[in-house]
Design an enzyme around this catalytic site. Structure first.
Site, short mmCIF file in Angstrom:
data_model
loop_
_atom_site.label_atom_id
_atom_site.label_comp_id
_atom_site.label_asym_id
_atom_site.label_seq_id
_atom_site.Cartn_x
_atom_site.Cartn_y
_atom_site.Cartn_z
N LYS A 9 18.18 -23.01 8.02
CA LYS A 9 19.71 -22.32 8.62
C LYS A 9 20.07 -23.90 8.74
CE LYS A 9 17.97 -20.14 12.90
NZ LYS A 9 18.25 -18.26 12.79
N ASP A 17 5.11 -18.81 19.38
CA ASP A 17 6.08 -18.14 18.72
C ASP A 17 7.54 -19.15 17.97
OD1 ASP A 17 6.72 -15.58 17.13
OD2 ASP A 17 8.43 -15.19 18.61
N ARG A 70 1.43 -1.29 0.24
CA ARG A 70 -0.03 0.22 0.31
C ARG A 70 0.96 1.12 0.14
NH1 ARG A 70 -4.72 -2.27 3.99
NH2 ARG A 70 -3.21 -3.12 4.77
N HIS A 93 9.25 -23.44 14.92
CA HIS A 93 10.90 -24.02 14.74
C HIS A 93 11.62 -24.64 15.77
CE1 HIS A 93 10.69 -20.03 12.77
NE2 HIS A 93 11.30 -19.11 14.36
N LYS A 97 12.54 -15.00 25.87
CA LYS A 97 13.21 -13.74 25.51
C LYS A 97 13.61 -13.32 27.25
CE LYS A 97 10.62 -13.04 21.61
NZ LYS A 97 11.14 -13.00 20.24
N ASP A 105 9.40 -21.98 7.37
CA ASP A 105 10.05 -21.55 8.95
C ASP A 105 11.66 -21.94 8.54
OD1 ASP A 105 11.20 -23.16 11.19
OD2 ASP A 105 9.30 -23.33 11.76
N HIS A 106 11.78 -20.74 9.23
CA HIS A 106 13.09 -20.07 9.14
C HIS A 106 14.34 -20.97 9.92
CE1 HIS A 106 13.05 -17.47 11.92
NE2 HIS A 106 14.63 -17.51 12.33
N GLU A 130 16.31 -16.49 23.81
CA GLU A 130 17.29 -15.20 22.99
C GLU A 130 17.25 -14.09 23.95
OE1 GLU A 130 14.66 -13.92 19.61
OE2 GLU A 130 12.96 -15.12 20.52
C1 BG6 Z 1 10.87 -15.71 14.77
C2 BG6 Z 1 10.45 -15.77 15.79
O1 BG6 Z 1 9.99 -16.59 14.04
O2 BG6 Z 1 12.20 -16.67 15.19
C3 BG6 Z 1 11.18 -14.65 16.42
O3 BG6 Z 1 8.95 -14.52 15.45
C4 BG6 Z 1 12.10 -14.41 17.11
O4 BG6 Z 1 10.35 -13.63 18.45
C5 BG6 Z 1 12.94 -15.22 16.08
O5 BG6 Z 1 13.09 -13.94 17.45
C6 BG6 Z 1 13.65 -16.10 15.87
O6 BG6 Z 1 15.29 -16.48 15.12
P1 BG6 Z 1 16.66 -16.22 15.05
O7 BG6 Z 1 16.39 -16.84 13.57
O8 BG6 Z 1 16.95 -15.04 15.55
O9 BG6 Z 1 16.68 -17.51 16.06
#
Ligand code: BG6
Length: 512
Positions: free
Chosen positions: A190, A243, A47, A248, A348, A185-186, A224
């Site tokens: 890795k 989350d 947008r 993950h 966190k 799912d990132h 984290e």
């Molecule tokens: C994300 C979460 O999917 O993964 C975040 O929404 C989290 O809250 C993050 O901080 C962690 O990813 P990474 O790659 O920094 O471990």
């Protein structure tokens, strides 16, 4: 390594954080390494009113310039930027998709793409219900005559519980087939997570031990040090279980626990992960308080500096009962893992940022060497798979202290990726975007696996929702979570590993 077919990647949410900080830099790296096709266009939409020139300028607000300094990228930024285009579009407005179709026709001709498009939804989840349908209204969901299928990439969160995830799957599948849908799912992107597959299945030494006969327990930590930053409004609705665990950490568990796949084919691997998820024992309501501990950080001092509590964070409800920490004990009820507890914890505002899995082996059958330290070692032979930072692998085992008698000392045998000086660990998004361009969905979550993960998580969410007084422990920011977390273990002698930033550091010297 192949080069993908000519293509256009359409990014919805193109002026957002994810695009600028992650997607464009990853695409730039691929460009520098000649891993994108010659005909390659990126069409950002959103947008925010921008044109090609201002989108290119916006792109530079991310880490593109930093990447420009790595040797492969030197001097390539300007030509990369020329591949970036922008179309202002209200994604809710179906009629505006006519403009998208027209613009795509234009770019298709320019890059000689013959209809090979990827649609990437880097948007808030509300739009996952709108964009697929609106794309279909212009028949952008299919590419007649092109063997490469159109693909749609969807970010997390994919649903907020089992019902909404199922509903979203059903909804998207009206317009895109399962094999066109790439759920990101990132964590799976890795390098060190993929290395788990290689460690397990390319070595003869681990696999014979990888089962209930030799493994005592498995512990997975994703800590984290940051708080929720500017994501309070999303996080307050999500919480740590949704989350991090639902996606993950369960995926990581899937890879650690899966049976050897019949091949490295996407379906073979994903089917094995699905079987693991199908075997996770679901909690009965009365088991939840005992097996799942949740916490929320409260204000404190970290290295002398005051740190806000979660409820004081921007866009967070001041009475919020959302968990910023969760630890749980679960079982995988199958032939390989019956009776082996899997402990998972994430939070966190913990003392450091670290993700790792620890495999604890069973003790030797008899204590030949006496003494306190030896007893400890006998219980705690460990294989530590470090995902980040200081990526690598560490084995902890007992060795004789030189000299008289038989004193035993715990020692480390370690491998650190950083010692391979010529190796760069690619960012997760680089790998995932490349795989998607190549049509390889191995590292993307399949719909049934995702639903199976929700099936395990759902009863816990429901319990918390229906029992507003269910326990939520406070923990001071900068600590390893609530003390109650040790109650998950069967024995009072057990505790979690407290990892340092550097994989091989011991408790005597721990840099956080
Ligand atoms: C994300 C979460 O999917 O993964 C975040 O929404 C989290 O809250 C993050 O901080 C962690 O990813 P990474 O790659 O920094 O471990």
């Amino acid at each position: 390594m192949g080069i993908p077919e000519n293509l256009i990647m359409v990014i919805f949410g193109a002026s957002g954080d994810l695009t600028i900080r992650k997607l464009l830099p990853a695409l730039f790296e691929l460009y520098c390494r000649d891993m994108v096709p010659e005909g390659f266009g990126i069409l950002g939409t959103g947008r925010t009113p921008l044109d090609d020139a201002s989108f290119r300028k916006k792109a530079m607000e991310g880490p593109l310039l930093e990447r420009n300094n790595v040797p492969e990228c030197k001097g390539k930024l300007e030509s990369f930027l020329q591949h970036l285009h922008y179309l202002s579009l209200d994604p809710f407005n179906e009629t505006e998709y006519v403009l998208l179709r027209e613009r795509l026709l234009d770019l298709d001709f320019r890059y000689n793409v013959s209809g090979n498009y990827i649609f990437y939804l880097a948007t808030p989840p509300e739009l996952y219900h709108v964009i697929p349908e609106n794309l279909a209204s212009q028949r952008l969901n299919q590419a007649p005559g092109n063997p490469a299928e159109r693909k749609i990439v969807i970010e997390k969160p994919f649903g907020m519980d089992l019902d909404s995830a199922r509903e979203l799957n059903r909804y998207i599948r009206q317009f895109f087939d399962e094999k066109q849908i790439y759920r990101i799912d990132h964590y799976l992107g890795k390098e060190t997570v993929q290395n788990l597959l290689v460690t397990r299945f390319s070595n003869g030494i681990f696999e014979p031990l990888w089962n209930r006969n030799y493994i005592d327990k498995v512990e997975i930590t994703a800590a984290e040090n940051l708080g929720v930053e500017n994501r309070g409004s999303y996080y307050d609705k999500a919480g740590a279980l949704r989350d991090m665990v639902q996606n993950h950490l369960l995926q990581l568990t899937g890879i650690i626990a899966m049976e050897p796949p019949s091949s490295m084919d996407a379906e073979a691997i994903r089917s094995e992960i699905a079987k693991v998820f199908g075997s996770i024992k679901r909690y009965r309501e009365e088991e939840i308080e005992k097996n799942v501990i949740r916490g929320q950080y409260v204000s404190s001092f970290i290295r002398g500096n005051p740190v806000k509590g979660y409820r004081e964070e921007p866009l967070v409800d001041p009475d919020s009962r959302t968990e910023t920490f969760v630890a749980l004990k679960m079982y995988i009820d199958n032939w390989r893992w019956a009776g082996v507890p899997f402990y998972i914890r994430t939070g966190k505002r913990m003392p450091t940022r670290v993700t790792e899995a620890v495999i604890y082996f069973r003790a030797a059958p008899m204590a030949l060497f006496t003494g306190e330290e030896q007893n400890l070692i006998m219980r705690h032979n460990q294989l530590i798979l470090r995902i980040q930072p200081d990526e690598g692998i560490l084995v902890k085992f007992g060795m004789k202290v030189p000299g008289a008698g038989f004193r035993v000392k715990e020692v480390n045998m370690d491998f650190h990726y950083k010692d391979l000086s010529d190796i760069r660990l690619p960012d997760a998004y680089e790998r995932l975007l490349y795989d998607c361009m190549m049509g390889d969905a191995t590292l993307y979550t399949r719909g049934d696996t995702l639903e199976a993960a929700w099936k395990f998580i759902d009863p816990v969410l429901a319990y918390w929702k229906n029992n507003p007084d269910a326990k939520l422990y406070g923990y001071p920011a900068g600590t390893w979570g609530p003390e109650e977390v040790n109650s998950l273990f069967d024995s009072p002698d057990e505790s979690w590993r407290y990892p340092c930033r550097n994989l091989s550091d011991s408790d005597n010297f721990c840099e956080l």
